[in-house]
Design a protein around this motif. Structure first.
Motif, PDB file in Angstrom:
ATOM      1  N   GLU B 294      -8.801   9.662  -7.254  1.00  0.00           N
ATOM      2  CA  GLU B 294      -8.429   8.152  -7.437  1.00  0.00           C
ATOM      3  C   GLU B 294      -9.074   7.467  -6.315  1.00  0.00           C
ATOM      4  O   GLU B 294      -9.478   8.001  -5.455  1.00  0.00           O
ATOM      5  CB  GLU B 294      -6.764   8.268  -7.078  1.00  0.00           C
ATOM      6  CG  GLU B 294      -6.297   8.992  -5.945  1.00  0.00           C
ATOM      7  CD  GLU B 294      -4.761   9.008  -6.007  1.00  0.00           C
ATOM      8  OE1 GLU B 294      -4.214   8.389  -6.554  1.00  0.00           O
ATOM      9  OE2 GLU B 294      -4.427  10.188  -5.242  1.00  0.00           O
ATOM     10  N   ASN B 295      -9.084   6.211  -6.606  1.00  0.00           N
ATOM     11  CA  ASN B 295      -9.797   5.266  -5.719  1.00  0.00           C
ATOM     12  C   ASN B 295      -9.116   3.776  -5.993  1.00  0.00           C
ATOM     13  O   ASN B 295      -9.056   3.642  -7.215  1.00  0.00           O
ATOM     14  CB  ASN B 295     -11.278   5.080  -5.783  1.00  0.00           C
ATOM     15  CG  ASN B 295     -12.079   4.234  -5.117  1.00  0.00           C
ATOM     16  OD1 ASN B 295     -12.250   3.188  -5.572  1.00  0.00           O
ATOM     17  ND2 ASN B 295     -12.397   4.755  -3.816  1.00  0.00           N
ATOM     18  N   TYR B 296      -8.958   3.313  -5.022  1.00  0.00           N
ATOM     19  CA  TYR B 296      -8.272   2.009  -5.183  1.00  0.00           C
ATOM     20  C   TYR B 296      -9.265   1.072  -4.100  1.00  0.00           C
ATOM     21  O   TYR B 296      -9.388   1.277  -2.827  1.00  0.00           O
ATOM     22  CB  TYR B 296      -7.039   1.962  -4.468  1.00  0.00           C
ATOM     23  CG  TYR B 296      -6.106   2.897  -4.923  1.00  0.00           C
ATOM     24  CD1 TYR B 296      -5.329   2.575  -6.159  1.00  0.00           C
ATOM     25  CD2 TYR B 296      -6.169   4.055  -4.538  1.00  0.00           C
ATOM     26  CE1 TYR B 296      -4.311   3.619  -6.808  1.00  0.00           C
ATOM     27  CE2 TYR B 296      -5.290   5.237  -5.215  1.00  0.00           C
ATOM     28  CZ  TYR B 296      -4.347   4.947  -6.228  1.00  0.00           C
ATOM     29  OH  TYR B 296      -3.691   5.925  -6.916  1.00  0.00           O
ATOM     30  N   GLN B 297      -9.460  -0.134  -4.742  1.00  0.00           N
ATOM     31  CA  GLN B 297     -10.396  -1.300  -4.015  1.00  0.00           C
ATOM     32  C   GLN B 297      -9.684  -2.474  -4.159  1.00  0.00           C
ATOM     33  O   GLN B 297      -9.378  -3.114  -5.218  1.00  0.00           O
ATOM     34  CB  GLN B 297     -11.798  -1.316  -4.490  1.00  0.00           C
ATOM     35  CG  GLN B 297     -12.510  -0.002  -4.222  1.00  0.00           C
ATOM     36  CD  GLN B 297     -13.713  -0.115  -4.919  1.00  0.00           C
ATOM     37  OE1 GLN B 297     -14.294  -1.102  -5.540  1.00  0.00           O
ATOM     38  NE2 GLN B 297     -14.879   0.976  -4.554  1.00  0.00           N
ATOM     39  N   LEU B 298      -9.355  -3.086  -2.988  1.00  0.00           N
ATOM     40  CA  LEU B 298      -8.780  -4.234  -2.825  1.00  0.00           C
ATOM     41  C   LEU B 298      -9.438  -5.448  -2.148  1.00  0.00           C
ATOM     42  O   LEU B 298     -10.035  -5.400  -1.193  1.00  0.00           O
ATOM     43  CB  LEU B 298      -7.537  -4.214  -1.984  1.00  0.00           C
ATOM     44  CG  LEU B 298      -6.570  -5.536  -1.828  1.00  0.00           C
ATOM     45  CD1 LEU B 298      -5.846  -6.017  -3.178  1.00  0.00           C
ATOM     46  CD2 LEU B 298      -5.191  -5.206  -0.932  1.00  0.00           C
ATOM     47  N   TYR B 299      -9.803  -6.343  -2.927  1.00  0.00           N
ATOM     48  CA  TYR B 299     -10.458  -7.568  -2.741  1.00  0.00           C
ATOM     49  C   TYR B 299      -9.735  -8.747  -2.309  1.00  0.00           C
ATOM     50  O   TYR B 299      -8.750  -9.032  -3.370  1.00  0.00           O
ATOM     51  CB  TYR B 299     -11.754  -7.943  -3.546  1.00  0.00           C
ATOM     52  CG  TYR B 299     -12.789  -6.740  -3.903  1.00  0.00           C
ATOM     53  CD1 TYR B 299     -14.141  -7.121  -3.182  1.00  0.00           C
ATOM     54  CD2 TYR B 299     -12.534  -5.861  -4.667  1.00  0.00           C
ATOM     55  CE1 TYR B 299     -14.957  -6.288  -3.412  1.00  0.00           C
ATOM     56  CE2 TYR B 299     -13.441  -4.832  -4.718  1.00  0.00           C
ATOM     57  CZ  TYR B 299     -14.811  -5.231  -3.917  1.00  0.00           C
ATOM     58  OH  TYR B 299     -15.728  -4.041  -4.320  1.00  0.00           O
ATOM     59  N   VAL B 300      -9.797  -9.474  -1.219  1.00  0.00           N
ATOM     60  CA  VAL B 300      -8.780 -10.542  -1.075  1.00  0.00           C
ATOM     61  C   VAL B 300      -9.871 -11.690  -0.759  1.00  0.00           C
ATOM     62  O   VAL B 300     -11.016 -11.675  -0.198  1.00  0.00           O
ATOM     63  CB  VAL B 300      -7.953 -10.423   0.205  1.00  0.00           C
ATOM     64  CG1 VAL B 300      -6.930  -9.229  -0.059  1.00  0.00           C
ATOM     65  CG2 VAL B 300      -8.790 -10.213   1.597  1.00  0.00           C
TER      66      VAL B 300
END
Lengths: 493, 353
Positions: B294-300
Motif C-alpha cells: 500500500e502506498n499513499y501520496q498526498l499533494y497539497v
C-alpha cells in the motif's frame, strides 16, 4: 432371505404448504448480526470430491478418480458445502425444493414414460417436445406436490407478495426470469492438506458397472413406484403391465454406513448377481481420510437475524448423532462428515466481539430437547419437527452399526433383465383382486391408491417378481427395517 | 420542492486544494470471478462418456461456431463463461486482455461504505423502486428525505455521495437535482502473473487466448433434491482468476477529507477480515483478497493551510523536480497509520487567500 435396506430414503413432503415469509418478516427474527464462524470438516468416513477422472478408451469405465484440485491444491468446494446445508434446511424447515430437473421426456433406455416434475408446458411447447411427455402427464399430475416449486419470477423485493422460504432467505435465490436477491450466508472452500488425502493403497473404491451410465445414478421414473407414489396400472401396446407412479415421495438423503463392508458386499458374487454385458468393477478414489480434517475455513453471515444464527449453528451440528453426507459415493458409505465450529466473530458498530460458539452449540441442542414447546427458544419454531424426525432416521450416524445398505440387485432373468424388469400379465393377474383384473381387461388400466399398490407389490415380491417395484414395500421387507425404525429424534439429538 | 431547504453542494467551490493518491496491491486469497459478457467455449473430448477433466481444450476464437459442432449427436463443446476481458492495442495489434473492471471494484467499495455507514432504513434513500411502483407523492417525499439526509449529514450518505458522486434526479426540472461528479477516480490493473499464465487442467495450448492471468475452470453442477443426481441443464463452466494472482487499485481523491480517510480505514479493515469481497459468487467465498502493498501520496496546494505543515515536516517533497515544484507539495505515507496521524481537516484554504 430378506434383502438389505436401500441406501437412500426420502424425507416426505409435508401435507402442509412450505413456510414462506416476506424478507421483512424473516428479518424480524431477532437483531441483525454480521460476522463469521471458523469451521473445519472432519471425515467420519472417507470423503471423495470428484476432480479429474481418468477413463479407459471405451469411456465406460473409470480407472482412477482424483480429489478435486485447483493448481494442485485440493478443496471441498464451497458450493458443495452450501448445497448440502441448503438441502438440509429446505427439508427440516419445510421449504421449497430447489434445483429440480423440471421434466423428464421419453427417451429410449432412459425414460419409458415422460413426465413433468413441475409445470413446464411453456418450455416443452417451445422446444416442440410436449409429445414426449406421456398424455397422462401433459396437463396435470406434476411430480412435485403443489406449492413446493420455486417461483420462476419473484415479485419486487419490498413487495408484500414477495414471499420466500427460509433457505432462500439465507442462501439467496436467482429465479430463471427477472431479478433475484442475495443471501446472507457466504461459505469459503475448505482446503485439504496433501497429507490427509490418499487412495489408501487403492482400497478406497466405489463399485460401478461398465456402461455409459453410473451405477446408482438417480432416475426418478414414472414407470415404477420407487421415486413416485403409486397412481395407476395400465397395459402398454404389447399388453405388458406398466406401473405408473405420480407424485414424488420426498427429498432424497443417503444413510450412513461403513464403505469397506458395503464394498465387500457388492463384490460377493453370491449377493450381487453378475451381468456379463455390464460387468461390475470398482474404481479407486482419492479421499480425505477418515478422522482427518480440512483446513479451517470461514462461514460469513451478514445481516442475519439472531434466531437464525442459532438455526444455522444447529444445521452445522444437528445434535449428537445427526451428521451430514457430502461428495461422491454416498450410496456406498463415503462422505459422512462432521463440522467442528472453533470460534467466531461478531462485527458491531463499535468494533468486533468474539462469538462464544462452544457454549452456544450445546445450549442449542438442550433447548430443542425441551419437551415443553413454550420453553423452547424461538428458532425451534422454524423447524418442521416431523421432517426433522424423518431426517434423524436417515442421517443418524452410528459408527458401531453393522447395517449394510445396498441397491436392489438387478434381475438376471434373460428375458426381463435390468433394474426395472417387466412383469408378465399372468404374474400380475395373480396379485390382483377380481375387480382390478376386470378393470384391466375392460379398460386396460385402473387407478390405484397406496394401500392397494402396496398389497400388489407385496404379493409380487413374495414370488420374487420385481421386488423393488414399491419403495416402501421394499424398505419394510428389508432385514434391518425395524432397527432403522427404532431411531428417534430424541436419541439422535 | 416544498418543505425544508434543498441541499446544495459544489464539490470544488474553493478550488482543488489537495489530492490523495491511494495505491493498493491486492492478492487473491480465494478465486475471483467476474463474468465477461461474451462466452468462450470449452471442450470435453469424450462427450456423454465417463471421465472428466482430461484432454480439456479451450476454444477462444469462433466460439459460437464451435459450439455447433457435434459428436454422435452430442455437442462437442460446452459453453464457458469467460473472465472479463477487453481489447488493447499492443505493438500496433489489437489483443484481448483480461482485466478487473474498475466499475466492479468501485461498486463493491460503495456498497461496503453504505452497509457500514448508513442505517438500514435509509439505505435505499437514493434509489427509486421499480418504475411505476411509486406514486408521484411517494417520489416527492423521497426527494425531500434525500435532501434532509444530506443537509443534516445524517448517516454516512453525505460522505459517500460527495466521494462517489450522485445522480439522483428523479423529477428533472421539478426539484433541485442532486447530481454532481464524485471526487474519486479509480482504476485497476491486473499484475502480470509471476508464474506463466496457465489455465489449470487445460492441456492444449491456446494461442489466441488472452492469457494474462493464471486461471482455472470452475464447474457448477447443482444437485436435484429428489434424485440427488445432477440437475438437467444445471451444468455450467466459468473461468476464474486463481488465488495468488494480484491486481492493483489506484484511487485518486480530490480535496480529501476526514470522511474519506475514515472510509479508507473501513475498507482496509473489512478487506482484511473478508467482509469485502470482489466480483461475483461471493456467497461461495469468491473474491477475498489481502492488501500486500500500500502506498499513499498526498499533494497539497500552496493555497492550502496544510502546505506550511508539509514544509515543516522533514519528508521528501514528491513534487520536487517536477513542474509542480513550489506550487504543490507532495508527501508519501507508507502505511495508513501514518496517514491517520495527519489532520486532514487542515486541508482548507489559508486565510486571506
Amino acid at each position: 432371505m430378506a434383502h438389505n435396506m436401500n441406501p437412500f430414503d426420502f424425507v416426505p413432503f409435508p401435507a402442509e404448504k412450505p413456510v414462506l415469509k416476506t424478507i421483512a418478516e424473516w428479518l424480524k427474527s431477532g437483531s441483525l448480526l454480521t460476522g463469521w464462524i471458523e469451521s473445519q470438516i472432519t471425515a467420519l468416513t472417507p470423503v471423495h470430491i470428484v476432480g479429474r477422472q481418468e477413463a479407459d478408451g471405451s469411456g465406460r469405465k473409470i480407472i482412477r478418480s482424483h480429489f478435486y484440485r485447483r493448481h494442485g491444491q485440493a478443496y471441498i468446494p464451497a458450493s458443495s458445502i452450501r448445497g448440502m446445508l441448503r438441502a438440509f434446511i429446505e427439508a427440516v424447515c419445510n421449504g421449497w425444493a430447489a434445483q429440480l430437473t423440471t421434466y423428464f421426456k421419453k427417451e429410449p433406455e432412459k425414460h419409458q414414460i415422460g413426465f413433468q416434475v413441475l409445470d413446464s408446458r411453456e418450455e416443452l411447447e417451445k422446444k416442440e417436445c410436449l409429445n414426449l411427455i406421456d398424455p397422462e402427464f401433459r396437463e396435470n399430475h406434476f411430480a412435485l406436490p403443489d406449492g413446493f416449486s420455486m417461483p420462476q419470477k419473484l415479485k419486487e423485493e419490498e413487495s408484500e407478495d414477495m414471499k420466500v422460504d427460509l433457505a432462500s432467505f439465507l442462501f439467496g435465490y436467482i429465479p430463471p426470469k427477472g431479478d433475484g436477491f442475495h443471501g446472507r450466508i457466504s461459505i469459503e472452500d475448505a482446503a485439504i492438506s496433501p497429507g490427509n488425502l490418499s487412495f489408501n493403497g487403492d482400497t478406497f473404491r466405489i463399485p460401478d458397472i461398465q456402461s455409459d451410465a453410473f451405477m446408482g445414478g438417480g432416475k426418478p421414473s414414472a414407470s415404477s413406484w420407487w421415486y413416485q407414489k403409486a397412481y395407476k396400472i395400465r397395459l402398454n401396446r404389447n399388453n405388458m403391465p406398466e406401473f405408473i407412479g405420480s407424485g414424488y415421495r420426498g427429498r432424497k438423503f443417503y444413510y450412513h454406513q461403513d464403505p469397506k463392508k458395503c464394498l465387500e458386499w457388492y463384490f460377493d458374487e453370491s449377493k450381487w448377481p453378475r451381468d456379463t454385458r455390464r460387468p461390475l468393477y470398482s474404481c479407486p478414489i482419492e479421499c480425505l481420510e477418515e478422522k482427518t480434517s480440512s483446513e479451517p475455513f470461514r462461514i460469513y453471515f451478514e445481516g442475519l437475524p439472531a434466531e437464525l444464527l442459532n438455526l444455522l449453528l444447529f444445521t452445522f451440528s444437528p445434535g449428537k448423532r445427526i451428521r451430514h453426507k457430502l461428495g461422491y459415493g454416498k450410496a456406498y458409505g463415503y462422505g459422512s462428515i462432521a463440522f467442528t465450529l472453533h470460534n467466531g466473530q461478531l462485527r458491531t458498530d463499535t468494533g468486533k466481539t468474539d462469538l462464544a460458539i462452544k457454549q452456544m452449540v450445546p445450549d442449542i441442542h438442550i433447548s430443542l430437547l425441551n419437551k415443553d414447546k413454550r420453553e423452547r427458544p424461538k428458532w425451534c419454531e422454524f423447524l418442521h419437527l416431523s421432517s426433522l424426525a424423518a431426517m434423524a432416521k436417515i442421517l443418524c450416524f452410528e459408527p458401531e452399526s453393522t447395517i449394510i445398505f445396498s441397491y436392489p440387485p438387478f434381475s438376471t432373468n434373460a428375458q426381463f433383465p435390468g433394474f426395472l424388469p417387466s412383469v408378465r400379465r399372468g404374474k400380475l393377474n395373480a396379485a390382483l383382486i377380481a375387480q382390478q383384473k376386470n378393470a384391466l381387461d375392460q379398460d386396460n388400466e385402473f387407478l390405484i391408491d397406496d394401500a392397494g399398490a402396496k398389497l400388489i407389490a407385496k404379493k409380487l415380491a413374495s414370488k420374487n417378481v420385481r421386488p423393488a417395484l414399491h419403495f416402501e414395500v421394499y424398505r419394510e421387507t428389508s432385514k434391518d427395517y425395524l432397527t432403522i425404525e427404532k431411531r428417534t429424534l430424541e436419541n439422535a439429538l | 420542492m416544498t418543505g425544508s431547504q434543498p441541499f446544495q453542494y459544489k464539490p470544488y467551490e474553493q478550488g482543488v486544494l489537495g489530492t490523495l493518491s491511494v495505491k493498493w496491491e491486492l492478492e487473491l486469497i480465494t478465486p475471483l470471478m467476474i463474468r465477461a459478457t461474451h462466452p468462450s467455449a470449452t471442450m470435453q473430448s469424450m462427450p456423454k462418456k465417463k471421465g472428466r477433466g482430461t484432454h480439456v481444450e479451450i476454444a477462444w476464437e469462433n466460439a459460437d461456431e464451435k459450439r455447433k459442432e457435434k459428436i454422435n449427436g452430442h455437442e462437442k463443446y460446452s459453453q464457458l463463461t469467460d473472465f472479463n476481458y477487453s481489447f488493447e492495442v499492443q505493438n500496433h495489434q489489437v489483443v484481448p486482455t483480461y482485466h478487473v473492471p474498475a466499475s466492479s471494484i468501485r461498486g463493491t467499495l460503495r456498497n461496503a461504505a453504505i452497509k457500514f455507514l448508513v442505517e438500514m432504513d435509509d439505505r435505499r434513500a437514493f434509489s427509486l423502486k421499480i418504475k411505476d411502483s411509486q406514486t408521484m407523492e411517494e417520489v416527492k417525499a423521497q426527494i425531500i428525505k434525500a435532501h434532509d439526509i444530506l443537509r443534516e449529514q445524517r448517516d454516512g450518505w453525505h460522505d459517500i455521495l460527495t466521494l462517489f458522486g450522485s445522480a439522483f434526479d428523479p423529477l428533472p426540472g421539478e426539484t433541485p437535482p442532486l447530481t454532481w461528479a464524485g471526487r474519486m477516480r479509480l482504476d485497476t490493473a491486473v499484475h502480470p502473473s509471476s508464474t506463466s499464465s496457465t489455465i489449470d487442467c487445460v492441456d492444449t495450448p491456446v494461442s489466441t487466448y488472452p492469457g494474462t492471468i493464471r486461471g482455472h475452470v470452475m464447474v457448477r453442477n447443482p444437485i436435484d433434491r429428489v434424485s440427488m443426481a445432477s440437475r438437467e441443464g444445471g451444468l455450467h463452466f466459468s473461468l476464474e482468476m486463481s488465488q495468488g494472482e494480484k491486481f492493483g487499485i489506484n484511487m485518486r481523491i480530490l480535496n480529501p477529507c476526514a470522511g474519506d480517510i475514515r472510509m479508507l480505514n473501513i475498507w482496509r479493515e473489512d478487506i482484511s477480515e473478508g467482509y469485502i469481497r470482489f466480483g461475483g459468487l461471493t456467497s461461495q467465498g469468491r473474491g477475498r483478497v489481502k492488501i500486500v502493498k500500500e502506498n499513499y501520496q498526498l499533494y497539497v496546494s500552496r493555497s492550502s493551510s496544510m502546505y506550511p505543515i508539509f514544509e515543516a515536516m522533514k519528508k521528501p517533497d514528491l513534487a520536487k523536480d517536477t513542474l509542480m515544484e513550489g506550487i504543490w507539495r507532495g508527501m508519501a505515507f507508507m502505511t495508513i497509520t501514518e496517514l491517520n496521524k495527519l489532520d486532514i481537516n487542515l486541508l482548507k484554504q489559508t486565510e486571506g487567500e
